[in-house]
Design an enzyme around this catalytic site. Structure first.
Site, PDB file in Angstrom:
ATOM      1  N   THR A  17      -2.170   3.217   2.981  1.00 14.20           N
ATOM      2  CA  THR A  17      -1.476   4.480   3.243  1.00 14.20           C
ATOM      3  C   THR A  17      -0.907   4.361   4.644  1.00 14.20           C
ATOM      4  O   THR A  17      -1.411   3.591   5.455  1.00 14.20           O
ATOM      5  CB  THR A  17      -2.503   5.644   3.237  1.00 14.20           C
ATOM      6  OG1 THR A  17      -3.136   5.667   1.968  1.00 14.20           O
ATOM      7  CG2 THR A  17      -1.862   6.985   3.507  1.00 14.20           C
TER       8      THR A  17
ATOM      9  N   ARG B  71      -3.872   9.972 -11.466  1.00 11.42           N
ATOM     10  CA  ARG B  71      -4.776  10.264 -10.358  1.00 11.42           C
ATOM     11  C   ARG B  71      -3.943  10.562  -9.101  1.00 11.42           C
ATOM     12  O   ARG B  71      -3.024   9.841  -8.756  1.00 11.42           O
ATOM     13  CB  ARG B  71      -5.692   9.074 -10.096  1.00 11.42           C
ATOM     14  CG  ARG B  71      -6.649   9.251  -8.911  1.00 11.42           C
ATOM     15  CD  ARG B  71      -6.111   8.676  -7.629  1.00 11.42           C
ATOM     16  NE  ARG B  71      -7.069   8.681  -6.531  1.00 11.42           N
ATOM     17  CZ  ARG B  71      -6.766   8.356  -5.275  1.00 11.42           C
ATOM     18  NH1 ARG B  71      -5.534   7.999  -4.963  1.00 11.42           N
ATOM     19  NH2 ARG B  71      -7.691   8.368  -4.336  1.00 11.42           N
TER      20      ARG B  71
ATOM     21  N   SER C 203       0.805  -1.214   0.000  1.00 18.11           N
ATOM     22  CA  SER C 203       0.000   0.000   0.000  1.00 18.11           C
ATOM     23  C   SER C 203       0.839   1.265   0.000  1.00 18.11           C
ATOM     24  O   SER C 203       0.297   2.360  -0.082  1.00 18.11           O
ATOM     25  CB  SER C 203      -0.914   0.006   1.229  1.00 18.11           C
ATOM     26  OG  SER C 203      -0.173   0.225   2.397  1.00 18.11           O
TER      27      SER C 203
ATOM     28  N   THR D 150      -6.296   8.040   6.239  1.00 19.94           N
ATOM     29  CA  THR D 150      -6.191   6.956   5.264  1.00 19.94           C
ATOM     30  C   THR D 150      -7.607   6.618   4.809  1.00 19.94           C
ATOM     31  O   THR D 150      -8.577   6.872   5.526  1.00 19.94           O
ATOM     32  CB  THR D 150      -5.537   5.688   5.852  1.00 19.94           C
ATOM     33  OG1 THR D 150      -6.364   5.194   6.920  1.00 19.94           O
ATOM     34  CG2 THR D 150      -4.145   5.962   6.390  1.00 19.94           C
ATOM     35  N   GLY D 151      -7.693   6.027   3.622  1.00 21.64           N
ATOM     36  CA  GLY D 151      -9.009   5.665   3.108  1.00 21.64           C
ATOM     37  C   GLY D 151      -9.328   6.429   1.834  1.00 21.64           C
ATOM     38  O   GLY D 151      -8.424   6.954   1.179  1.00 21.64           O
TER      39      GLY D 151
ATOM     40  N   THR E 286       1.740   7.143   0.428  1.00 14.65           N
ATOM     41  CA  THR E 286       0.869   6.105  -0.110  1.00 14.65           C
ATOM     42  C   THR E 286       1.215   5.762  -1.556  1.00 14.65           C
ATOM     43  O   THR E 286       1.818   6.572  -2.260  1.00 14.65           O
ATOM     44  CB  THR E 286      -0.608   6.576  -0.075  1.00 14.65           C
ATOM     45  OG1 THR E 286      -1.468   5.495  -0.405  1.00 14.65           O
ATOM     46  CG2 THR E 286      -0.864   7.701  -1.062  1.00 14.65           C
TER      47      THR E 286
HETATM   48  N1  ASP Z   1      -5.968   7.845   0.903  1.00 12.51           N
HETATM   49  C1  ASP Z   1      -5.319   7.112  -0.149  1.00 12.51           C
HETATM   50  C2  ASP Z   1      -5.690   7.694  -1.479  1.00 12.51           C
HETATM   51  O1  ASP Z   1      -6.854   8.032  -1.669  1.00 12.51           O
HETATM   52  C3  ASP Z   1      -5.610   5.662  -0.183  1.00 12.51           C
HETATM   53  C4  ASP Z   1      -5.734   4.943   1.114  1.00 12.51           C
HETATM   54  O2  ASP Z   1      -5.433   5.469   2.178  1.00 12.51           O
HETATM   55  O3  ASP Z   1      -6.164   3.795   1.130  1.00 12.51           O
HETATM   56  O4  ASP Z   1      -4.846   7.759  -2.334  1.00 12.51           O
END
Ligand code: ASP
Length: 348
Positions: free
Chosen positions: A200, A228, A88, A251-252, A218
């Site tokens: 992340t 992106r 990740s 994160t997310g 991340t």
């Molecule tokens: N926040 C990260 C992103 O949108 C991904 C993640 O934390 O899972 O790139």
């Protein structure tokens, strides 16, 4: 270390203190903000996403030894960036739609009030360190793509293939199986398709002098459209530090976070007197309110995951997430441990 924030930036920060800002009893410099006084931390604290247990352990130890808060946070996240088994973050991160690993990172250094970020960086294992170099050596905040890579190479960072065999395997399987009518023959019909996994690491630190920093790094959404950029490199979304108040990171689902400037909002919630956990929960309520209908279930709850981690100047820390079952990592001044994350909705 030549590039250490502690060497170069603490001097500047210290002169700022001598000029009037009082460490430990923060003064709100803008009279428009409520004058919440958060006393200085008597301890060294690091709070992170659940994959950051080793990271907060190291960061906590470094803080106790007197390492600068940003340097300590970055040493912590580098453990994941350099770990090929963490798919990740950094080296070994899952690639974009074209099989290319593109990395995002940002950081803020409370005492010097500086920030740095890189987006869609290819070929460099440690984007958090490149973000720190942007902070240290440029008058800019964010570099992206080829420019960010050339910037890193100019400082001697090595260009490497970041796609490990394991990550390549997963990308190939995804590409083969993504559609029944494309030119790729599907493999393993009964095999569950691995789709849009994310990951992340965010670490926020405060030391016993009350200085604060944050960093997030991340590989972003796997299989993302090339180019992106998520929330992680966005100052105020992926992470944010205000040396008078605290730090927060996330994160997310980055797209949901960017729309509410979630790390900034969490710090602002702490400025209004909320605990780190309550501040993060309040930010999540804003996320829910700003989520488009296609991403809500029949009860109006987001179908994605998003978590905020926060620490205040006092060393209080917490985290909150949309759905139950998560854990975060923290060094509380003495030991590193995982804790259950507060949540808005019970997962059934
Ligand atoms: N926040 C990260 C992103 O949108 C991904 C993640 O934390 O899972 O790139």
């Amino acid at each position: 270390m030549q590039d250490s924030v502690s060497r170069r930036e603490f001097l500047g920060a210290a002169s700022g203190v001598a000029a009037g800002a009082t460490l430990g009893v923060p003064l709100t410099r803008n009279p428009g903000f409520p004058a919440i006084r958060i006393p200085q931390a008597a301890k060294n604290v690091a709070v992170a996403s659940g994959n950051g247990l080793r990271g907060v352990e190291l960061a906590g130890r470094l803080l106790i030894e007197g390492t600068d808060t940003l340097d300590a946070a970055i040493e912590g996240v580098k453990i994941q960036e350099l770990d090929p088994n963490d798919q990740s973050v950094g080296y070994g991160g899952l690639p974009n739609e074209h099989g290319v690993v593109q990395l995002d990172s940002s950081c803020m250094h409370g005492p010097s009030r500086r920030a740095g970020a890189v987006g869609a960086l290819e070929g460099i294992k440690t984007p958090s360190v490149v973000a720190k170099y942007v902070l240290l050596y440029t008058d800019h905040i964010m570099l992206v793509g080829e420019g960010a890579k050339q910037f890193a190479l100019s400082y001697g960072f090595k260009e490497e293939d970041l796609l490990t065999d394991a990550s390549r395997q997963r990308w190939l399987r995804w590409r083969a199986n993504r559609g029944a009518t494309d030119d790729w023959i599907n493999v393993g019909d009964d095999e569950r398709m691995v789709a849009r996994e994310t990951g992340t690491i965010n670490i926020n630190t405060v030391n016993s002098r009350g200085d604060i920093s944050s960093v997030t790094t991340t590989s972003g959404l796997s299989w993302k459209i090339p180019g992106r950029v998520g929330d992680s490199p966005i100052i105020g979304a992926g992470q944010y530090t205000d040396n008078d108040i605290g730090a927060a990171g996330s994160t997310g689902r980055g797209e949901a976070n960017i729309k509410v400037c979630g790390a900034f909002l969490t710090v602002e919630n702490m400025r209004r007197g909320m605990s780190p956990t309550d501040a993060a929960l309040e930010t999540l309520r804003r996320v829910v309110a700003t989520t488009e209908a296609r991403l809500l279930d029949d009860q109006g709850r987001p179908t994605f995951g998003l978590t905020f981690y926060a620490v205040n100047k006092n060393g209080d820390f917490g985290a909150a997430t949309l759905w139950s079952g998560g854990q975060f990592a923290a060094f509380d001044g003495a030991t590193a441990a995982r804790h259950d994350t507060a949540f808005l909705y019970e997962r059934r």
